[in-house]
Scaffold this active site. Structure first.
Site, short mmCIF file in Angstrom:
data_model
loop_
_atom_site.label_atom_id
_atom_site.label_comp_id
_atom_site.label_asym_id
_atom_site.label_seq_id
_atom_site.Cartn_x
_atom_site.Cartn_y
_atom_site.Cartn_z
N SER A 115 -17.09 -33.05 61.16
CA SER A 115 -18.22 -33.24 60.28
C SER A 115 -18.23 -34.67 59.73
O SER A 115 -17.45 -35.51 60.18
CB SER A 115 -18.12 -32.25 59.10
OG SER A 115 -18.05 -30.91 59.57
N SER A 155 -21.88 -28.99 62.48
CA SER A 155 -21.41 -30.14 61.71
C SER A 155 -21.64 -29.91 60.22
O SER A 155 -22.69 -29.42 59.80
CB SER A 155 -22.14 -31.41 62.15
OG SER A 155 -21.57 -32.55 61.57
N ASP A 200 -22.32 -32.04 57.22
CA ASP A 200 -22.73 -33.40 56.87
C ASP A 200 -23.11 -33.40 55.39
O ASP A 200 -24.23 -33.03 55.02
CB ASP A 200 -23.89 -33.85 57.75
CG ASP A 200 -23.54 -33.79 59.23
OD1 ASP A 200 -22.39 -34.14 59.56
OD2 ASP A 200 -24.38 -33.39 60.04
#
Length: 418
Positions: free
Chosen positions: A289, A327, A329
């Site tokens: 990430s 991911s 983020d």
């Protein structure tokens, strides 16, 4: 907290993966490959350099003195790095490639005089504790910690202990605290099941946190991280807004662990399409990430910092990633130009704000700093062997320069006219 992907790749598919930004491969759950009989020899890393030292100049604004988040007065950074053991993975024992990075928002009392803050989540397959409180009340009052996914609990405990030591009235005569702890998955290189990060590590990193140059690459929370299928980790950068726009300093720090090789772009140049070899061994990839923190000394409100945090994805996208399904983020922005007392004497409070119509230079500074911080995390990282002799190769700087030179006629330490 990414979800791993597994592809049964034959030779033809493996070749296609080298140039396809849309496909990933990895050793899936339960399919840990046997280590090689002999450790492969990576290319020599040589002396690592920051992007700007390679002649890669991102954006148009000047950097701060250190080109780091610590250019923002009062911001301090500390690391604890764990790097021990080699060879076969013995879950619970090693090899260990992990750590913690701690960011302190000011050098003075940020518990009783809080700083405005806000966050933005681009893709939520990850964790950063304390964001509900930040977004509800618009303040930051604790350290920020970067670490690995399974270390969040211990890192949170360490941040709480740091605050209890520094402010003995917490939980007695004063409210409780909810620190900020963000994570990325370092299990490709690290024995993450071993829980090798301790609360004491966070205490040590916080107590040793300092201004000045910030170690980058495979250090602290970034020790076991990869991005764009190269070794990666911690990176930082800063920008100075023009005097006519306030002369404010904007800094960023990232823990980068995202992206597929074919996606990588450096200042618009498709580097990931040009450097197709040196993939992780085995060809392992997890989807995320990215943690990013933006700091500034500008007098901004929490509402305006939300606008800054929402610009971070523009910088991330310029490095090539699409922010994948797996991911995490997670982005946080804070500003030291206003202070919010915990126990105000007055019924109302007055905060200064830069006029919204004049925020564009701050947005630009944040985006440029985050983009360059990601590149510094790449170029400063060193080739790392981890559990089962998995290896993440450092991006070869000579080849990076050659690609940039070929596309942009890069010839010196800086580009003319930038």
């Amino acid at each position: 907290m990414p979800r791993r992907l597994s592809l049964a790749a034959g030779a033809a598919l493996a070749a296609a993966l080298l140039c396809s930004p849309g496909l990933l491969s990895c050793a899936g759950p339960g399919s840990r490959p046997s280590p090689p009989a002999a450790r492969p020899s990576p290319p020599a890393d040589g002396a690592r350099r920051r992007a700007r030292e390679l002649g890669i100049v991102i954006g148009r604004l000047p950097t701060g003195r250190l080109n780091a988040i610590t250019d923002v007065p009062g911001v301090r950074v500390g690391h604890v790095t764990h790097r021990r053991g080699t060879g076969r993975l013995d879950p619970g024992k090693g090899p260990v490639r992990t750590g913690v990075t701690v960011i302190l928002p000011t050098s003075d009392d940020f518990w009783h005089n809080k700083v405005p803050a806000a966050s933005f989540i681009l893709n939520g397959n990850g964790e950063m504790t304390g964001l509900h409180y930040v977004n509800e009340f618009g303040v930051l009052e604790s350290p920020i910690v970067f670490t690995n996914t399974l270390a969040v609990g211990r890192a949170f405990d360490g941040a709480v202990q740091y605050m209890l030591r520094r402010y003995p009235a917490i939980g007695v005569d004063e409210p409780t605290v909810a620190p900020i702890v963000g994570e990325c998955d370092d299990s490709a290189l690290n024995d993450m099941r071993g829980l090798h990060v301790s609360a004491e590590d966070v205490l040590t990193a916080a107590e040793q946190a300092a201004g000045g140059p910030v170690p980058e690459g495979a250090v602290g929370g970034g020790t076991g991280m990869m991005c764009y299928d190269f070794k990666c980790g911690i990176g930082t950068a800063s920008r100075v807004v023009p005097e006519a726009a306030g002369g404010f300093i904007v800094g960023a720090i990232v823990q980068a662990n995202f992206g597929a090789r074919g996606e990588l772009r450096v200042d618009g140049v498709p580097v990931g399409q040009e450097i197709r070899d040196l993939l992780p061994e085995p060809d392992y990839h997890s989807e995320g990430s990215l943690l990013a923190v933006v700091a500034t000394d500008a007098p901004l409100s929490a509402r305006q910092l939300g606008r800054v945090a929402r610009r971070v994805p523009l910088a991330v996208g310029r490095t090539g990633t699409i922010s994948r399904d797996g991911s995490g983020d997670l982005f946080l922005a804070f500003a030291t130009g206003n202070r919010i007392p915990a126990e105000p004497r007055e019924l109302t409070r007055t905060l200064r704000e830069v006029d919204d119509g004049r925020l564009n230079p701050v947005f630009q500074a944040a985006e440029e700093a985050v983009e360059e911080a990601i590149l510094n995390a790449l170029t400063m990282a060193t080739t790392t062997f981890g559990q089962d002799d998995h290896v993440a190769h450092a991006i070869p700087l000579d080849r990076l320069r050659e690609v940039m030179r070929r596309y942009r006629r890069l010839e010196g330490p800086t580009r003319e006219g930038r």
